[in-house]
Every structure is written in structure tokens, then in C-alpha cells.
Design a protein around this motif. Sequence first.
Motif, mmCIF file in Angstrom:
data_model
loop_
_atom_site.group_PDB
_atom_site.id
_atom_site.type_symbol
_atom_site.label_atom_id
_atom_site.label_comp_id
_atom_site.label_asym_id
_atom_site.label_seq_id
_atom_site.Cartn_x
_atom_site.Cartn_y
_atom_site.Cartn_z
ATOM 1 N N HIS A 112 0.836 -1.201 0.000
ATOM 2 C CA HIS A 112 0.000 0.000 0.000
ATOM 3 C C HIS A 112 0.874 1.255 0.000
ATOM 4 O O HIS A 112 0.635 2.189 -0.781
ATOM 5 C CB HIS A 112 -0.942 -0.013 1.206
ATOM 6 N N SER A 113 1.915 1.274 0.832
ATOM 7 C CA SER A 113 2.835 2.423 0.880
ATOM 8 C C SER A 113 3.563 2.607 -0.444
ATOM 9 O O SER A 113 3.734 3.736 -0.922
ATOM 10 C CB SER A 113 3.856 2.238 2.003
ATOM 11 N N TYR A 114 3.994 1.508 -1.043
ATOM 12 C CA TYR A 114 4.659 1.562 -2.350
ATOM 13 C C TYR A 114 3.720 2.223 -3.368
ATOM 14 O O TYR A 114 4.123 3.136 -4.088
ATOM 15 C CB TYR A 114 5.029 0.148 -2.804
ATOM 16 N N ASN A 115 2.475 1.756 -3.408
ATOM 17 C CA ASN A 115 1.508 2.296 -4.369
ATOM 18 C C ASN A 115 1.266 3.781 -4.130
ATOM 19 O O ASN A 115 1.197 4.571 -5.080
ATOM 20 C CB ASN A 115 0.184 1.534 -4.276
ATOM 21 N N GLU B 151 -2.618 4.742 -9.681
ATOM 22 C CA GLU B 151 -3.882 4.058 -9.943
ATOM 23 C C GLU B 151 -3.649 2.664 -10.535
ATOM 24 O O GLU B 151 -4.315 1.694 -10.154
ATOM 25 C CB GLU B 151 -4.767 4.887 -10.867
ATOM 26 N N ILE B 152 -2.699 2.555 -11.441
ATOM 27 C CA ILE B 152 -2.370 1.252 -12.033
ATOM 28 C C ILE B 152 -1.918 0.287 -10.938
ATOM 29 O O ILE B 152 -2.396 -0.851 -10.862
ATOM 30 C CB ILE B 152 -1.286 1.395 -13.122
ATOM 31 N N CYS B 153 -1.011 0.734 -10.089
ATOM 32 C CA CYS B 153 -0.502 -0.108 -9.002
ATOM 33 C C CYS B 153 -1.635 -0.561 -8.082
ATOM 34 O O CYS B 153 -1.709 -1.737 -7.706
ATOM 35 C CB CYS B 153 0.554 0.629 -8.190
ATOM 36 N N GLN B 154 -2.491 0.366 -7.730
ATOM 37 C CA GLN B 154 -3.597 0.047 -6.829
ATOM 38 C C GLN B 154 -4.533 -0.984 -7.462
ATOM 39 O O GLN B 154 -4.935 -1.950 -6.808
ATOM 40 C CB GLN B 154 -4.361 1.328 -6.461
ATOM 41 N N LEU B 155 -4.873 -0.788 -8.717
ATOM 42 C CA LEU B 155 -5.749 -1.727 -9.416
ATOM 43 C C LEU B 155 -5.120 -3.115 -9.502
ATOM 44 O O LEU B 155 -5.780 -4.131 -9.241
ATOM 45 C CB LEU B 155 -6.061 -1.211 -10.825
ATOM 46 N N LEU B 156 -3.837 -3.165 -9.861
ATOM 47 C CA LEU B 156 -3.152 -4.456 -9.969
ATOM 48 C C LEU B 156 -3.085 -5.164 -8.619
ATOM 49 O O LEU B 156 -3.378 -6.361 -8.530
ATOM 50 C CB LEU B 156 -1.743 -4.275 -10.548
ATOM 51 N N ALA B 157 -2.705 -4.443 -7.572
ATOM 52 C CA ALA B 157 -2.580 -5.051 -6.239
ATOM 53 C C ALA B 157 -3.919 -5.616 -5.773
ATOM 54 O O ALA B 157 -3.973 -6.747 -5.260
ATOM 55 C CB ALA B 157 -2.046 -4.037 -5.240
ATOM 56 N N GLU B 158 -4.974 -4.857 -5.940
ATOM 57 C CA GLU B 158 -6.287 -5.326 -5.508
ATOM 58 C C GLU B 158 -6.715 -6.576 -6.268
ATOM 59 O O GLU B 158 -7.210 -7.535 -5.676
ATOM 60 C CB GLU B 158 -7.326 -4.214 -5.683
ATOM 61 N N ARG B 159 -6.477 -6.589 -7.570
ATOM 62 C CA ARG B 159 -6.893 -7.738 -8.389
ATOM 63 C C ARG B 159 -6.027 -8.957 -8.086
ATOM 64 O O ARG B 159 -6.537 -10.081 -8.026
ATOM 65 C CB ARG B 159 -6.814 -7.363 -9.871
ATOM 66 N N ILE B 160 -4.732 -8.753 -7.879
ATOM 67 C CA ILE B 160 -3.858 -9.881 -7.541
ATOM 68 C C ILE B 160 -4.253 -10.458 -6.183
ATOM 69 O O ILE B 160 -4.370 -11.677 -6.030
ATOM 70 C CB ILE B 160 -2.372 -9.464 -7.564
ATOM 71 N N ASP B 161 -4.457 -9.593 -5.196
ATOM 72 C CA ASP B 161 -4.881 -10.061 -3.871
ATOM 73 C C ASP B 161 -6.170 -10.872 -3.951
ATOM 74 O O ASP B 161 -6.309 -11.905 -3.291
ATOM 75 C CB ASP B 161 -5.085 -8.887 -2.909
ATOM 76 N N GLY C 241 4.449 -9.844 -9.915
ATOM 77 C CA GLY C 241 4.789 -8.593 -9.254
ATOM 78 C C GLY C 241 4.775 -7.461 -10.261
ATOM 79 O O GLY C 241 4.551 -7.681 -11.455
ATOM 80 N N TYR C 242 5.005 -6.273 -9.761
ATOM 81 C CA TYR C 242 5.065 -5.129 -10.662
ATOM 82 C C TYR C 242 6.104 -4.132 -10.164
ATOM 83 O O TYR C 242 6.481 -4.126 -8.992
ATOM 84 C CB TYR C 242 3.700 -4.460 -10.859
ATOM 85 N N SER C 243 6.575 -3.327 -11.091
ATOM 86 C CA SER C 243 7.579 -2.314 -10.765
ATOM 87 C C SER C 243 7.427 -1.142 -11.726
ATOM 88 O O SER C 243 6.797 -1.267 -12.779
ATOM 89 C CB SER C 243 8.988 -2.899 -10.873
ATOM 90 N N GLN C 244 8.018 -0.027 -11.341
ATOM 91 C CA GLN C 244 7.922 1.153 -12.187
ATOM 92 C C GLN C 244 9.116 1.237 -13.122
ATOM 93 O O GLN C 244 10.266 1.090 -12.708
ATOM 94 C CB GLN C 244 7.847 2.427 -11.349
ATOM 95 N N LEU C 245 8.807 1.449 -14.383
ATOM 96 C CA LEU C 245 9.800 1.735 -15.412
ATOM 97 C C LEU C 245 9.526 3.139 -15.928
ATOM 98 O O LEU C 245 8.477 3.725 -15.630
ATOM 99 C CB LEU C 245 9.681 0.740 -16.573
ATOM 100 N N LYS C 246 10.421 3.658 -16.733
ATOM 101 C CA LYS C 246 10.198 4.976 -17.335
ATOM 102 C C LYS C 246 8.917 4.986 -18.174
ATOM 103 O O LYS C 246 8.161 5.949 -18.164
ATOM 104 C CB LYS C 246 11.402 5.353 -18.199
ATOM 105 N N ALA C 247 8.634 3.881 -18.859
ATOM 106 C CA ALA C 247 7.480 3.799 -19.751
ATOM 107 C C ALA C 247 6.161 3.557 -19.027
ATOM 108 O O ALA C 247 5.095 3.669 -19.617
ATOM 109 C CB ALA C 247 7.696 2.683 -20.768
ATOM 110 N N GLY C 248 6.210 3.171 -17.751
ATOM 111 C CA GLY C 248 4.984 2.888 -17.004
ATOM 112 C C GLY C 248 5.196 1.819 -15.957
ATOM 113 O O GLY C 248 6.307 1.627 -15.465
ATOM 114 N N ILE C 249 4.141 1.087 -15.628
ATOM 115 C CA ILE C 249 4.202 0.021 -14.636
ATOM 116 C C ILE C 249 4.320 -1.316 -15.359
ATOM 117 O O ILE C 249 3.472 -1.665 -16.187
ATOM 118 C CB ILE C 249 2.955 0.036 -13.722
ATOM 119 N N ARG C 250 5.378 -2.021 -15.020
ATOM 120 C CA ARG C 250 5.646 -3.327 -15.630
ATOM 121 C C ARG C 250 5.057 -4.422 -14.742
ATOM 122 O O ARG C 250 5.439 -4.562 -13.579
ATOM 123 C CB ARG C 250 7.151 -3.541 -15.755
#
Length: 130
Positions: A6-9, A18-28, A54-63
Motif C-alpha cells: 500500500h505504501s509503495y503504491n 492508480e495502475i498499481c492500486q488496481l493491480l494489487a487489488e486484483r492480484i490479492d 509482481g510489478y515495478s515502475q519503469l520509465k514507460a509505465g508500470i511493468r
Amino acid sequence: MHPDIHSYNQSKSSPEKEICQLLAERIDTSLTEAKSKIWHAHPVWFIDGNPIVGYSQLKAGIRLMFWSGASFAEPSLPDKGKKFKDASITYSLPQDIVWEDFDHWIEQSKIIQWDYKNIVKRKGKLERLK
């Protein structure tokens, strides 16, 4: 959701937050048996100690990365790892996420797994678990 995730997002700017939050909720919701934590500075979900998604931030967006994703044989998961069995996709906007594809990849991640947990012990050699 794990508090560290949650802190990361929350530390991200829009639209990445928003992308991170959506992904985390759906994965959980989709991987209820998985344990999650921040691993190598980004959110990762594990089944039996083995990294799954998992996911991480790249210059182009969230991977979004699936550790065994190259074995899914999915053209919709375009970026395949060169050395290991991972595959990923990068999202720059929340509306870029195709949830039907995502749900299918999550199901595949439960069925197809390579043993990353013991990769050091096996000196870089991966073995298929499922």
C-alpha cells in the motif's frame, strides 16, 4: 493488501499510482493463497515461497511481470525474459489493462510454475514445478 505494498503504491504519481492500486487489488483477490511483500524494492506475490507475479515502475509505465510467464505461451504477454522464464507487459494508463488477459495470466500462474525459490541452490538452473 500488505501495508508495505500500500505504501509503495501511494508513493507513485498518477497514473502509475492508480495502475498499481488496481493491480494489487486484483492480484490479492485472485491469488488468495499467495503471500505478498516488497521484494527487491517492488511488490511481489509468492506461492509456497516461489515468486509468481509482481510489478515495478519503469520509465514507460508500470511493468507487470509473471515469473513463469514465458511458459504461458501467450502472445498477449509480449515481453519475454532472455535468461529466465519470465514475461511481462507495461501499462502507461489504467485503461490499458485488459482484465480478461490479466485474469487468464493469473490462472496460468497457478498452473505453470518454475522453481525460482531454489535457483541459487541450483546455480541458476530452473526446474519446472507445475
